[in-house]
Write a protein that holds these residues in place. Structure first.
Motif, PDB file in Angstrom:
ATOM      1  N   LEU A   1       0.843  -1.202   0.000  1.00  0.00           N
ATOM      2  CA  LEU A   1       0.000   0.000   0.000  1.00  0.00           C
ATOM      3  C   LEU A   1       0.873   1.245   0.000  1.00  0.00           C
ATOM      4  O   LEU A   1       1.915   1.298   0.662  1.00  0.00           O
ATOM      5  N   ASN A   2       0.426   2.273  -0.721  1.00  0.00           N
ATOM      6  CA  ASN A   2       1.102   3.566  -0.691  1.00  0.00           C
ATOM      7  C   ASN A   2       0.065   4.677  -0.835  1.00  0.00           C
ATOM      8  O   ASN A   2      -1.135   4.409  -0.828  1.00  0.00           O
ATOM      9  N   GLU A   3       0.527   5.923  -0.962  1.00  0.00           N
ATOM     10  CA  GLU A   3      -0.386   7.063  -0.969  1.00  0.00           C
ATOM     11  C   GLU A   3      -1.313   7.077  -2.186  1.00  0.00           C
ATOM     12  O   GLU A   3      -2.329   7.793  -2.190  1.00  0.00           O
ATOM     13  N   ASN A   4      -1.014   6.278  -3.209  1.00  0.00           N
ATOM     14  CA  ASN A   4      -1.857   6.228  -4.400  1.00  0.00           C
ATOM     15  C   ASN A   4      -2.744   4.985  -4.459  1.00  0.00           C
ATOM     16  O   ASN A   4      -3.452   4.778  -5.445  1.00  0.00           O
ATOM     17  N   SER A   5      -2.700   4.163  -3.417  1.00  0.00           N
ATOM     18  CA  SER A   5      -3.487   2.929  -3.397  1.00  0.00           C
ATOM     19  C   SER A   5      -4.929   3.231  -3.003  1.00  0.00           C
ATOM     20  O   SER A   5      -5.215   3.568  -1.855  1.00  0.00           O
ATOM     21  N   ALA A   6      -5.832   3.097  -3.953  1.00  0.00           N
ATOM     22  CA  ALA A   6      -7.248   3.336  -3.687  1.00  0.00           C
ATOM     23  C   ALA A   6      -7.849   2.128  -2.969  1.00  0.00           C
ATOM     24  O   ALA A   6      -7.698   0.992  -3.424  1.00  0.00           O
ATOM     25  N   LEU A   7      -8.502   2.383  -1.839  1.00  0.00           N
ATOM     26  CA  LEU A   7      -9.142   1.329  -1.064  1.00  0.00           C
ATOM     27  C   LEU A   7     -10.650   1.549  -1.031  1.00  0.00           C
ATOM     28  O   LEU A   7     -11.139   2.665  -1.198  1.00  0.00           O
ATOM     29  N   HIS A   8     -11.374   0.470  -0.790  1.00  0.00           N
ATOM     30  CA  HIS A   8     -12.834   0.506  -0.739  1.00  0.00           C
ATOM     31  C   HIS A   8     -13.285   1.334   0.468  1.00  0.00           C
ATOM     32  O   HIS A   8     -12.896   1.047   1.598  1.00  0.00           O
ATOM     33  N   LEU A   9     -14.114   2.336   0.229  1.00  0.00           N
ATOM     34  CA  LEU A   9     -14.561   3.219   1.317  1.00  0.00           C
ATOM     35  C   LEU A   9     -15.728   2.650   2.103  1.00  0.00           C
ATOM     36  O   LEU A   9     -16.088   3.208   3.146  1.00  0.00           O
ATOM     37  N   ALA A  10     -16.326   1.552   1.618  1.00  0.00           N
ATOM     38  CA  ALA A  10     -17.515   1.016   2.279  1.00  0.00           C
ATOM     39  C   ALA A  10     -18.515   2.155   2.493  1.00  0.00           C
ATOM     40  O   ALA A  10     -18.735   2.957   1.591  1.00  0.00           O
ATOM     41  N   SER A  11     -19.092   2.281   3.685  1.00  0.00           N
ATOM     42  CA  SER A  11     -20.162   3.264   3.889  1.00  0.00           C
ATOM     43  C   SER A  11     -19.695   4.713   3.961  1.00  0.00           C
ATOM     44  O   SER A  11     -20.541   5.622   3.974  1.00  0.00           O
ATOM     45  N   VAL A  12     -18.412   4.961   3.992  1.00  0.00           N
ATOM     46  CA  VAL A  12     -17.938   6.342   3.860  1.00  0.00           C
ATOM     47  C   VAL A  12     -18.340   6.877   2.477  1.00  0.00           C
ATOM     48  O   VAL A  12     -18.461   8.093   2.279  1.00  0.00           O
ATOM     49  N   SER A  13     -18.623   5.963   1.547  1.00  0.00           N
ATOM     50  CA  SER A  13     -19.152   6.366   0.239  1.00  0.00           C
ATOM     51  C   SER A  13     -20.434   7.180   0.384  1.00  0.00           C
ATOM     52  O   SER A  13     -20.731   8.045  -0.451  1.00  0.00           O
ATOM     53  N   LYS A  14     -21.215   6.918   1.432  1.00  0.00           N
ATOM     54  CA  LYS A  14     -22.473   7.645   1.644  1.00  0.00           C
ATOM     55  C   LYS A  14     -22.240   9.135   1.820  1.00  0.00           C
ATOM     56  O   LYS A  14     -23.076   9.957   1.420  1.00  0.00           O
ATOM     57  N   VAL A  15     -21.121   9.510   2.430  1.00  0.00           N
ATOM     58  CA  VAL A  15     -20.798  10.920   2.618  1.00  0.00           C
ATOM     59  C   VAL A  15     -20.679  11.617   1.264  1.00  0.00           C
ATOM     60  O   VAL A  15     -21.172  12.734   1.068  1.00  0.00           O
ATOM     61  N   LEU A  16     -20.052  10.944   0.320  1.00  0.00           N
ATOM     62  CA  LEU A  16     -19.856  11.501  -1.009  1.00  0.00           C
ATOM     63  C   LEU A  16     -21.160  11.504  -1.805  1.00  0.00           C
ATOM     64  O   LEU A  16     -21.466  12.468  -2.520  1.00  0.00           O
TER      65      LEU A  16
END
Length: 391
Positions: free
Chosen positions: A106-121
């Motif tokens: 993992l590094n600063e460019n590794s996109a991870l699944h946000l799960a329910s934090v997606s709801k904020v967006l």
């Protein structure tokens, strides 16, 4: 702000950052070392923030490093973590694997699944459409989804989980032998199942809070109707692209499942299931740095009307006596120090997430993990650690 000055300053900080170690300091480091290691995350909108002093960064970095080592980044933790004030990175840490089989770290460019934090967006996209007069918060869902069987449900009660809708995860139980367990479901499929089966509401509209992913699946469909775009393209146009969130995207099961960062439990990959192509409630992949950009944008009237944005932080559930509440895509919790903190956590398969914007001090705290761990949720305790006394 002068564009030439901004561009020069930004790239100067980036140069400092990538020629130096990440922000995880030993006690022997001086304030000058901290200054060299610092970096700034910016967005293309005006912001009125005060200067972040080197002494503040140095003091908080040591405090956060101690907390992270004890509570979050314990042995075996996979994840990414950042604390930033006004876009200034105070602390940043990446550990573990994006893909164990390929030995990809993992590094600063590794996109991870946000799960329910997606709801904020998702909720913010809805608010931007409200600001643009595309939709109204108290508009009936049937105005956008004509066959929706619950006539009283509004966009607002989808946002604040007061619609009483059944959880889509319970549809197999409700339909029993009529359920197709092999089909990879889309948002449209969930809508059509609701239309066809007219599942009994758990409670009448706007009478009780019940956290339900189905609400945000419907909101994603409304975003599509209002914009004429797919949910993924709409989110890109409304949020990701304007904020230069280059490592953020909406997951598509058929396109992305073989290339995204893996999800683990006990070093074993989590299997995909038939709910993995539903979005709005989840399925946004992102990085802590991109989420700092998003958090910064919530302070800018150029990005979104500030009075409208504040509505997200007003609770509807009357549960603050119990120390918790929910607004429009944002949770609220009463901390031990007496402060009310807004935040959102998430969990899906092995992915856990926590998004904590400390509004009173313009600090962003973000923790994402792709290997199941409750450590991710220690973020609220970090807030209390940073602010032990009520102001």
């Amino acid at each position: 702000m002068n564009l030439k000055f901004f561009t020069t300053s930004f790239f100067t900080f980036i140069l400092f950052y990538f020629s130096s170690p990440k922000l995880s300091f030993e006690d022997s480091k001086s304030k000058d070392d901290v200054k060299k290691d610092s970096a700034i995350i910016s967005i293309p909108y005006s912001l009125k923030f005060g200067k972040v002093s080197d002494s503040f960064i140095f003091e908080k970095n040591k405090q956060i490093d101690s907390f992270y080592s004890k509570k979050i980044g314990t042995p075996g933790f996979y994840g990414s973590f950042i604390v930033a004030k006004n876009g200034h990175i105070i602390y940043e840490k990446y550990q573990g694997m994006a893909n164990l089989k390929l030995q990809k770290t993992l590094n600063e460019n590794s996109a991870l699944h946000l799960a329910s934090v997606s709801k904020v967006l998702t909720a913010t996209a809805i608010l931007k459409l409200v600001e643009n007069d595309n939709i109204m918060l108290d508009q009936k869902v049937t105005d956008w989804l004509p066959n929706f069987p619950y006539k009283s449900t509004t966009i607002r009660t989808l946002l604040n989980h007061r619609s009483g809708l059944q959880h889509y995860s319970r549809f197999p139980e409700l339909m029993k032998k009529n359920w197709n367990r092999k089909k990879i479901l889309s948002n449209k499929d969930i809508y059509e199942l609701i239309v066809k089966n007219k599942f009994r509401l758990l409670s009448p509209d706007n009478t009780r809070f019940d956290y339900c992913n189905t609400n945000y699946v419907m909101l994603a469909l409304i975003i599509e109707k209002a914009t004429g775009l797919s949910y993924g393209e709409a989110m890109k146009e409304l949020i990701f692209k304007p904020l230069d969130m280059k490592n953020t995207f909406v997951f598509d099961y058929f396109r992305d499942k073989d290339t995204v960062s893996m999800s683990y439990r006990n070093n074993r990959p989590n299997p995909w299931d038939q709910f993995d192509n539903l979005n709005g409630d989840k399925n946004i992949y992102s990085t802590p740095r991109d989420l700092v950009k998003f958090d910064l944008a919530t302070y800018s009237s150029e990005f979104i009307n500030q009075n409208l944005m504040k509505e997200a932080y007003v609770g509807y559930t009357s549960n603050m006596k119990l120390g918790k509440d929910y607004g429009l895509g944002m949770r609220m919790k009463k901390l031990a120090n007496g402060e009310t903190q807004v935040y959102h956590n998430g969990w899906w398969h092995g992915n856990t997430s926590s998004f904590v914007p400390v509004k009173k001090d313009t600090i962003s705290i973000i923790c994402l993990s792709n290997k199941y761990s409750n450590n991710t949720y220690e973020t609220l305790k970090l807030v209390e650690s940073l602010y032990p006394q009520t102001k």
